[in-house]
Design a protein around this motif. Structure first.
Motif, mmCIF file in Angstrom:
data_model
loop_
_atom_site.group_PDB
_atom_site.id
_atom_site.type_symbol
_atom_site.label_atom_id
_atom_site.label_comp_id
_atom_site.label_asym_id
_atom_site.label_seq_id
_atom_site.Cartn_x
_atom_site.Cartn_y
_atom_site.Cartn_z
ATOM 1 N N GLU A 1 10.227 3.575 37.168
ATOM 2 C CA GLU A 1 10.934 4.777 36.699
ATOM 3 C C GLU A 1 12.028 4.411 35.705
ATOM 4 N N LYS A 2 12.660 3.274 35.903
ATOM 5 C CA LYS A 2 13.729 2.863 34.987
ATOM 6 C C LYS A 2 13.147 2.415 33.652
ATOM 7 N N PHE A 3 12.012 1.730 33.697
ATOM 8 C CA PHE A 3 11.340 1.390 32.439
ATOM 9 C C PHE A 3 10.950 2.667 31.695
ATOM 10 N N THR A 4 10.453 3.663 32.438
ATOM 11 C CA THR A 4 10.057 4.927 31.823
ATOM 12 C C THR A 4 11.251 5.592 31.141
ATOM 13 N N ARG A 5 12.384 5.634 31.819
ATOM 14 C CA ARG A 5 13.589 6.238 31.220
ATOM 15 C C ARG A 5 14.058 5.457 29.996
ATOM 16 N N LEU A 6 14.003 4.125 30.082
ATOM 17 C CA LEU A 6 14.388 3.300 28.937
ATOM 18 C C LEU A 6 13.486 3.607 27.747
ATOM 19 N N ILE A 7 12.187 3.681 27.983
ATOM 20 C CA ILE A 7 11.237 3.973 26.907
ATOM 21 C C ILE A 7 11.538 5.335 26.282
ATOM 22 N N GLU A 8 11.787 6.332 27.101
ATOM 23 C CA GLU A 8 12.106 7.665 26.578
ATOM 24 C C GLU A 8 13.352 7.622 25.702
ATOM 25 N N MET A 9 14.364 6.865 26.119
ATOM 26 C CA MET A 9 15.586 6.743 25.329
ATOM 27 C C MET A 9 15.324 6.024 24.009
ATOM 28 N N LEU A 10 14.533 4.968 24.042
ATOM 29 C CA LEU A 10 14.228 4.223 22.821
ATOM 30 C C LEU A 10 13.471 5.088 21.817
ATOM 31 N N ILE A 11 12.553 5.891 22.330
ATOM 32 C CA ILE A 11 11.788 6.777 21.447
ATOM 33 C C ILE A 11 12.687 7.886 20.901
ATOM 34 N N LYS A 12 13.447 8.523 21.775
ATOM 35 C CA LYS A 12 14.294 9.651 21.366
ATOM 36 C C LYS A 12 15.432 9.212 20.442
ATOM 37 N N ASN A 13 16.145 8.154 20.815
ATOM 38 C CA ASN A 13 17.342 7.750 20.074
ATOM 39 C C ASN A 13 17.081 6.854 18.876
ATOM 40 N N HIS A 14 15.934 6.147 18.875
ATOM 41 C CA HIS A 14 15.674 5.181 17.797
ATOM 42 C C HIS A 14 14.317 5.383 17.123
ATOM 43 N N ASN A 15 13.603 6.420 17.528
ATOM 44 C CA ASN A 15 12.276 6.703 16.977
ATOM 45 C C ASN A 15 11.370 5.473 17.067
ATOM 46 N N ALA A 16 11.501 4.737 18.147
ATOM 47 C CA ALA A 16 10.736 3.502 18.336
ATOM 48 C C ALA A 16 9.310 3.801 18.784
ATOM 49 N N THR A 17 8.435 2.876 18.479
ATOM 50 C CA THR A 17 7.114 2.828 19.087
ATOM 51 C C THR A 17 7.162 1.690 20.088
ATOM 52 N N VAL A 18 6.668 1.931 21.293
ATOM 53 C CA VAL A 18 6.744 0.936 22.364
ATOM 54 C C VAL A 18 5.353 0.410 22.677
ATOM 55 N N LEU A 19 5.232 -0.906 22.671
ATOM 56 C CA LEU A 19 4.013 -1.567 23.125
ATOM 57 C C LEU A 19 4.249 -2.023 24.553
#
Length: 189
Positions: free
Chosen positions: A73-91
């Motif tokens: 769940e914490k990885f999921t929240r981190l990923i959501e923040m990275l996408i929302k705040n930095h427009n990142a693509t996550v592998l």
């Protein structure tokens, strides 16, 4: 009182200066680099900020590896923040037996997540990882692979001594986050 012997203590004892760059380097073959390029093009991830996350720990972890992992769940929240705040693509990276973990995280992530778990060999994994600007990992094999590739890292360390098991050297490119383990994950043998 006798404490744990750290890498820094050992180097000092041997009269060796602390290195400023990784002691191990990993090189990617031209074939694996071409694979990574084509993979990213196929998944519309060639441009922009690319972040690699290995939420499990690699195929070699022990029976109680779940105890050492940061919760999904914490990885999921981190990923959501990275996408929302930095427009990142996550592998998402993981071995074949870690596919379910990565699929669960992917299913709860609303955004640009590409799950590579169980879909690459070690060379292809390294080539894709090398394309990332940052790697976020538990303190396990993928973390050390990222350091050897020269990627900036954030290591999430659980109950183990980060002075012994985390990435080395600790510098501006390699950061450690010490967390308390989630004991509810422990499996009995």
């Amino acid at each position: 009182r006798v404490g744990a012997v750290t890498k820094q203590h050992t180097l000092k004892f041997l009269d060796i200066e602390k290195p400023s760059k990784p002691l191990t380097e990993l090189f990617v073959s031209a074939q694996d680099d071409r694979f990574a390029e084509q993979f990213l093009i196929k998944h519309n991830a060639k441009d922009g900020l690319l972040i690699g996350i290995a939420p499990a720990g690699g195929a070699s972890w022990a029976v109680n590896a779940d105890y050492l992992r940061w919760p999904e769940e914490k990885f999921t929240r981190l990923i959501e923040m990275l996408i929302k705040n930095h427009n990142a693509t996550v592998l998402l990276f993981g071995a074949g037996d870690e596919t379910a973990i990565c699929e669960r995280i992917e299913s709860f992530s609303n955004g640009k997540v590409i799950n590579t778990a169980g879909k690459t060999d070690i060379g292809q994994f390294a080539a894709l990882f090398k394309k990332c600007k940052l790697a976020v990992c538990n303190d396990a094999g993928p973390l050390h692979t990222a350091v050897a590739l020269g990627i900036k890292t954030v290591s999430i360390c659980g109950p183990v001594d980060e002075k012994v098991y985390a990435q080395f050297p600790i510098n501006e490119n390699n950061r450690i986050v010490k967390v308390k383990p989630d004991k509810s994950n422990v499996k009995s043998e």
